[in-house]
Design an enzyme around this catalytic site. Sequence first.
Site, PDB file in Angstrom:
ATOM      1  N   ARG A 139       0.792  -1.228   0.000  1.00 32.61           N
ATOM      2  CA  ARG A 139       0.000   0.000   0.000  1.00 32.61           C
ATOM      3  C   ARG A 139       0.825   1.279   0.000  1.00 32.61           C
ATOM      4  NH1 ARG A 139      -4.915   0.057   4.066  1.00 32.61           N
ATOM      5  NH2 ARG A 139      -3.315  -0.339   5.624  1.00 32.61           N
ATOM      6  N   ASP A 140       2.152   1.180   0.030  1.00 31.54           N
ATOM      7  CA  ASP A 140       2.961   2.406  -0.041  1.00 31.54           C
ATOM      8  C   ASP A 140       4.270   2.118  -0.788  1.00 31.54           C
ATOM      9  OD1 ASP A 140       3.490   5.103   0.392  1.00 31.54           O
ATOM     10  OD2 ASP A 140       4.570   4.709   2.263  1.00 31.54           O
ATOM     11  N   PHE A 141       4.162   1.391  -1.905  1.00 37.71           N
ATOM     12  CA  PHE A 141       5.369   1.109  -2.677  1.00 37.71           C
ATOM     13  C   PHE A 141       5.836   2.386  -3.369  1.00 37.71           C
ATOM     14  CE2 PHE A 141       7.740   0.033  -6.447  1.00 37.71           C
ATOM     15  CZ  PHE A 141       8.615  -0.933  -5.984  1.00 37.71           C
TER      16      PHE A 141
END
Length: 978
Positions: free
Chosen positions: A184-186
């Site tokens: 969810r935060d690549f």
Amino acid sequence: MEHRPPASGRPSGDAGEGATPRRRKKEVLLTLWPDRTPDPDAPLDRLRPTSVRRRIAPPRRIGSFRILRPLGSGGMSVVYEAYDERLDRTVALKLLRDKGGRRRQARLQREAQALARLCHPNVVEIYEAGMHEGRAYLVMERLPGAPLHRWLAAAPRTVPEIIETFVQAGQGLAAAHAQGLVHRDFKPSNVLVDDDGRVRVFDFGLAAPTGSPSEDSMRTGPHPIASGAQATGTGPHRAASGSHPALANVELQSHEDVWEGVLTRTGAMLGTPAYMSPEQYEGRPASAQSDQFSFCVALWESLYGEHPFVERQQWELLPKHVMEGRLREPPAGNEVPSTLHRVVMRGLSVQPDGRWPSMQALLVALSQALVQRRHVAWFGASVGVVGVATAMTLWLAHEPEGKERCTGGRDKLAEVWDAAHEDRVRQAMLGTGVPYAEDTFRKVEAGLDDYGAQWLEGHHRACEALLAAAAAGGDDEAMDDRMACLERRRRELGSLVEVLMAADAGVVQQATLAVSQLEEIGKCDAREGVSALAPPSDPMLAERIEVHRGTLSRAKALQRSGRYQEGLAVAESVATAADALGYAPLQVEAHLQVGALHRYLGAHEPAERSLERAYFLATELPYDELARQASTMLAYVVASLQGRPEDGEKWLEHARAAAERVGSARARADYLGTQGSVLLAARRPEEALARFEEALPLLEHEWGPRHPEVAADLNNIGLTLLELDRPEAALEAIQRSLAIREAALGPEHPEVGKMLNNQGLVLMRAGRDEEALLSFQRAHTLRRRVLGPDHPDVAKPLANLATLRLQRGEPGLALPLAAEALAIRERSQGPESPEAAHMHLLLGEVHLAQQHHDQAVTSLTRAVLVFESARGAEHVALVEPLLALAEAERQQGQLDAAHRHVERALSLSQTQEAEPWVLASARFALARVRWDRGEHGPARVEAEAAQRIYAGLAEGRRRRVATAIADVETWLAEHGGP
């Protein structure tokens, strides 16, 4: 091995602090969105600029971690470099800024749980999590190298270099997805490239289970930028024309101002806006496709040097453009192939179902897109999603006439074994300080070089066959299976190399054996290395399964390297995931591996449960090869390790049937070897010997005559011949085994010490005492030098030396040897261990031979008490120390105590577990005690009963107990009167 130049994609090194990085020809966009986004726990009207954020004095230490220096900070946490005093290593420790915010604490805990579920070379390793003065902390490996965006900026990077680096990062994401997790935060600052080109994804603080909305997304709903009074547009993706007020209160900070190693800097949107997917902007649950979108944003940025949706001055339009899918045209004059561009574009589709079906499918497509440019056939781990034969057809369509074909195997092999890997293995092994490390490394290097050469040859053969099949429209499935088998071999090699690159003394000890146990490459040609089971039709499920199988290969490498506990944790994680997926073939593979590791750890009951589950699942599929392995191992575990030969023989029937279905020489040899062990446990040594001898030529044909597997069977033959009192024949087998192990493992290897010890036992039985002494002494010297003075295996030759001295009538020389062996056992295995009890028994017998009755009674009483504690009051192992104690008490004149102990020993020796000669010795001991008590008639009855039992023994056993038989006969002759 051949030294090659570093593979493309290797970083040139991280620029130092304050250094000006070398730029690519096209400037990389370094800061696409502020990394300082609002704190999700802070009210919007209370957000403060970074510059006035409350500073927290760093703690001096947290538990066993000594804080060294800060590495960076974010809205939620601070990351420190710390020293782990327990394990002597440097770590990265993330600490929440304050005690408040239960959601912050939950998020850090979620990060720890997410990482703990992953075990993959492209994912950061987590060590532990805990609380410090009300603040949660997380401890991770201290990562060398540079974040991906700095690596890109440090030197000009070619398109293949960028793709190869992103493929590694994508494998890390795929591993997370296989565990049911979404990052969810690549973004590039959450990817690290080390000096060897290894890529790792980290900062899973936003990770959540796939397919389920997070607590945060359920609370916040759509992101404020994408909703509210300023929202414009129609349809499912409404976009804002202005920026959100909250962001105006946050001070922007360049990535160069902080170390971006392991920080999560996010706001209520749960992601960094520059890389967020449309569904994340809307506050909908993120999925694996959301990570794919973020991955493709970062890849576009890295390939083209600019953001795919907005220019640098248009950040306020980002949400609108993302949700409407307004991709920019790539800059003119770029070097990105159109096929690669189309792959990335698909990953940036607005709708999740318009993207690639999985991260692994995207990685396959990226690699194939380079085929036309590089003329390299790419055959990856994801055969389940895109068939190898299909990939070959695509390759053929673009391959120029006359161009040398099938050269891509060398690049694939270099990913797991090349000069750089060799150097790291050498440094790790020699760094252990083990005396035989240099010799072991040379053998390991030669073995891995040879295996790599075999793999290249096999890959070339398969590639040529694929070309021919593709041109002729041949059997795609057969071709896919063959290449999939080779990929599994390559993955298995890579897993072992990874373990060797982190070698400790135990790994060095097992390294040569581990290399020798790598699965044969030639089996792939005959399709013996592949399951006949079809892969699942769902491509996403197929890719998750392949990732899990890669993890299982690491568990197997850890097992072969002697790191059983670590391997068990890895295998159990896959078994849990396999059970959740409900894919039976993977369940079989995982539970079989769990059972094998329990076996090596001595946890026999859990091993039996796991192996039984693997067996019954395998028979239902059917999965004959793994059914064979499970039933064969079960027979050994229950018969030889748990003392239940009857149950072992039942499992042997299953193992025989499975081996016949498989039909290979190895299957037959494994069955025969296990059958021999079960028969030996059932006290049928003649039949056991026949099975071991029948297995020998099969093993020699399968592995070669000088392989450690052949040496193991020869050792079994030798010890069985010794059991049959054929010491000269036993000596020949043991010495052949010793020669093989010495040549294969080196003269300093602990396995050589084991064989020297066994050789001493055979020589001692043959009456060749001087040679036996020399063999035991060599074994002791080698083991002490190699393993250290306190290793339990050092006690074995010491105990045998003491026994031999005692048999030669030299108790004074035996005493210090027995005392030293006892001290080692107590230090290494504990004073209450059965091993320590055996040493107390030996020491008591030495004292008894010296007529030191008080010391003898003390040592023998201790032996009885420890055996009782360790084995239970009814165990047959108590017979020998009870009889020795009774004899010491009889010689002291304590006849009542002696009578109690000998009666107890006689009762225990009448159970089925006791050998007949044990019962005979107990009856003769009772005869001596009763005679001294004046019970002459009953004494002679007991002695005559002992004589009859001895007479009924097999000839081989009678020879082994000839001294005891002579003692009974002499006693009866001397005590003939009333």
